[in-house]
Design an enzyme around this catalytic site. Structure first.
Site, PDB file in Angstrom:
ATOM      1  N   ASP A  46       0.801  -1.286  -0.204  1.00 11.68           N
ATOM      2  CA  ASP A  46       0.021  -0.057  -0.060  1.00 11.68           C
ATOM      3  C   ASP A  46       0.768   1.242  -0.213  1.00 11.68           C
ATOM      4  O   ASP A  46       0.432   2.332   0.297  1.00 11.68           O
ATOM      5  CB  ASP A  46      -0.921  -0.103   1.312  1.00 11.68           C
ATOM      6  CG  ASP A  46      -0.230   0.010   2.380  1.00 11.68           C
ATOM      7  OD1 ASP A  46       1.022  -0.241   2.533  1.00 11.68           O
ATOM      8  OD2 ASP A  46      -0.912   0.012   3.445  1.00 11.68           O
ATOM      9  N   GLU A  47       2.116   1.016  -0.318  1.00 13.94           N
ATOM     10  CA  GLU A  47       2.991   2.493  -0.140  1.00 13.94           C
ATOM     11  C   GLU A  47       3.885   2.395  -1.580  1.00 13.94           C
ATOM     12  O   GLU A  47       4.461   1.390  -2.048  1.00 13.94           O
ATOM     13  CB  GLU A  47       3.956   2.103   1.019  1.00 13.94           C
ATOM     14  CG  GLU A  47       4.755   3.388   1.487  1.00 13.94           C
ATOM     15  CD  GLU A  47       5.737   3.088   2.549  1.00 13.94           C
ATOM     16  OE1 GLU A  47       6.231   4.150   3.020  1.00 13.94           O
ATOM     17  OE2 GLU A  47       5.768   1.934   3.079  1.00 13.94           O
TER      18      GLU A  47
END
EC number: 2.7.7.7
Length: 404
Positions: free
Chosen positions: A103-104
Site C-alpha cells: 500500500d506504499e
C-alpha cells in the site's frame, strides 16, 4: 533541475478495501486481521484508534478495548488485486517508481516542473487513483524519500502535502522523534532517556554525539532529522531469501503434524525456486515454543532447487533443533543466498525418472495452481502456499490474517 520525490500511501488500506466491497461498513469501527485468539490486527479504522488500538496489536486485546468493532479476517489475495490496480495506474503515469509495500509507493517526478508542475501532476495522479480504484490515498512531496514519507503521515487521512526545498528542517523540527523513519521502540526509549522528544533537539545535537549514543544508526537518524538523508528509488526488489511460517491455533507436540507442515513448506519453497529459475545455498528452520522462546538453525548446501535435497535438509534441521520437548507455537522454513540459475544434475545420485517427475509435477502446478498436486507427506498442510510470484520485483506480501 529541482528534485521531487513523491510518496503515496493508501489510507488504512485493508479497511478501505473491505469498505469498498461492503459499503455497510462505512464509518463503523472495523478491525482486519487474524480472527482467532492468536490473531493480530493487520489494519484498524480511524474509529477504533481513539480506543488505543493500533496495527500489530493482539486481536484479543483489541476486542476488549473496542467490543463494538466489526472484525473481518484479512484476505491477502483480495488486497493484492486492489493494490495491483493502483500499481498499474502509477506505472503508466510516472517515469520511475518504487513499490515499497502492498500500500506504499515512491515516484521520482524530477524534471516534470518544466512541463506540468510536479505538485499539480501529483495532485492529478492522486485524484485519478481515487476515481479509478475507489480507495482513499494520501501523498507527501519533497526533495527526498524520508521527508516525503513523513509529510504523507502528516497529511493523512486522504490528503496531500508539499514541502518546498529549504523548508525540510523547519517542517520536521516540531514533530515527535517517533515520526522519523527507523526510530523504533528501543531507539525511542534511548532518546527519551536523554530528554529528547522533538526532532528539533536532534537537529541541534552534534552528529558525533548521536553516533556515540546510537552507533551507525545515530548518523542515519541525525541525517533524517535534518532532512538530508536521500536513499535512492528502488524500482526492482531483488529477493535474496524466501520464507514461510505457520503459527498454530493451538500449541502442539504432535510430531506428525509438525513434520507435515515443514515438509509442505520445504516442498513449496523448492517449487518457487524452480518456477523462478532460482537456486538457494542456505536452508534455515525456526521454531517458537509455547513460552515464546524462539530458536533457529541453518546450514550451507551446494546451490539447489531440488526437493530431494531441500526437504531432507529441512527435516534434519528440525530434528536437531527440537530439543526441549515443549509444546510448539510456530514453525518456519527459509531459503536464502538465492541466485539465478537452474538445478545441475548430479551424475551419481539423480535419475532421469526423478527429474521427469519434478517437471511433470511443476507443469501441473503451473497450470492448475500450486496446491493442485503435492506429496502424500504434505497432505495435512494444504494451506501452505503463496499469493504471487515472489520474484516479480515487488516487496514481500504481509499476511493480512497473521497470528502471534
Amino acid at each position: 533541475m529541482k528534485k521531487y520525490i513523491l510518496h503515496l500511501d493508501l489510507d488504512t488500506f485493508f479497511v478501505s478495501c473491505e469498505r469498498l466491497i461492503d459499503s455497510r461498513l462505512q464509518k463503523k469501527p472495523l478491525l482486519v486481521g487474524g480472527t482467532g485468539d492468536r490473531g493480530v490486527v493487520a489494519a484498524c479504522s480511524y474509529e477504533t484508534r481513539r480506543f488505543g488500538i493500533h496495527s500489530g496489536m493482539s486481536m484479543k486485546i483489541a476486542k476488549r478495548l473496542c467490543p463494538e468493532a466489526t472484525i473481518i479476517r484479512g484476505n491477502t489475495g483480495t488486497y493484492s488485486k486492489f493494490s495491483n490496480i493502483v500499481t498499474e495506474i502509477i506505472k503508466e503515469s510516472v517515469p520511475v517508481f518504487e513499490k515499497a509495500s502492498i500500500d506504499e509507493f515512491y515516484a521520482d517526478l524530477s524534471g516534470m516542473d518544466a512541463f506540468f508542475g510536479s505538485y499539480k501532476y501529483a495532485s492529478e495522479l492522486r485524484q485519478r487513483i481515487i476515481k479509478e480504484s475507489g480507495l482513499p490515498i494520501s501523498f507527501g512531496l519533497s526533495q527526498n524519500k524520508i521527508v516525503s514519507k513523513v509529510a504523507t503521515g502528516e497529511a493523512k487521512p486522504n490528503n496531500q502535502l508539499l514541502i518546498n526545498k529549504g523548508f525540510e528542517k523547519s517542517f520536521l523540527a516540531p514533530l515527535s522523534i517517533r515520526k522519523i523513519p527507523s526510530v523504533g521502540e528501543k531507539t525511542y526509549k534511548i532518546l527519551r532517556n536523554l530528554g529528547i522528544d522533538k526532532v528539533k533537539l536532534i537537529q541541534e545535537m552534534p552528529l558525533e554525539m548521536m553516533i556515540s549514543v546510537l552507533g551507525a544508526n545515530g548518523k542515519t537518524i541525525w541525517k533524517r532529522a535534518n532532512g538530508i538523508d536521500n536513499p535512492p528509488i528502488i524500482a526492482f526488489h531483488e529477493r535474496k531469501s524466501l520464507s514461510t511460517e505457520r503459527t498454530y491455533t493451538k500449541d502442539t507436540i504432535d510430531m506428525n503434524k509438525l513434520k507435515e507442515t515443514i515438509f509442505a513448506m520445504a516442498e513449496n519453497l523448492a517449487y518457487q525456486l524452480r518456477k523462478g529459475d532460482k537456486l538457494a545455498a542456505t536452508i534455515s528452520v525456526k521454531i517458537r515454543y509455547s513460552d515464546f522462546n524462539t530458536y533457529s538453525k541453518q546450514v550451507k548446501i551446494p546451490y539447489t532447487s531440488a526437493d530431494h535435497i531441500i526437504i531432507p535438509t529441512v527435516l534434519e534441521l528440525f530434528q536437531k533443533l527440537y530439543q526441549r520437548r515443549l509444546l510448539i507455537r510456530l514453525v518456519g522454513v527459509k531459503v536464502s543466498d538465492i541466485v539465478s540459475g537452474n538445478y545441475q544434475i548430479n551424475l551419481f545420485d539423480d535419475t532421469e525418472q526423478m527429474l521427469d517427475l519434478y517437471n511433470a509435477m511443476d507443469n501441473v502446478r503451473n497450470k492448475y495452481g500450486e496446491k493442485s498436486i503435492m506429496r502424500a507427506a504434505a497432505m495435512g498442510a494444504k494451506s501452505i502456499g503463496r499469493f504471487n510470484n515472489p520474484f516479480n520485483g515487488e516487496p514481500p506480501l504481509v499476511l493480512a490474517h497473521r497470528k502471534q
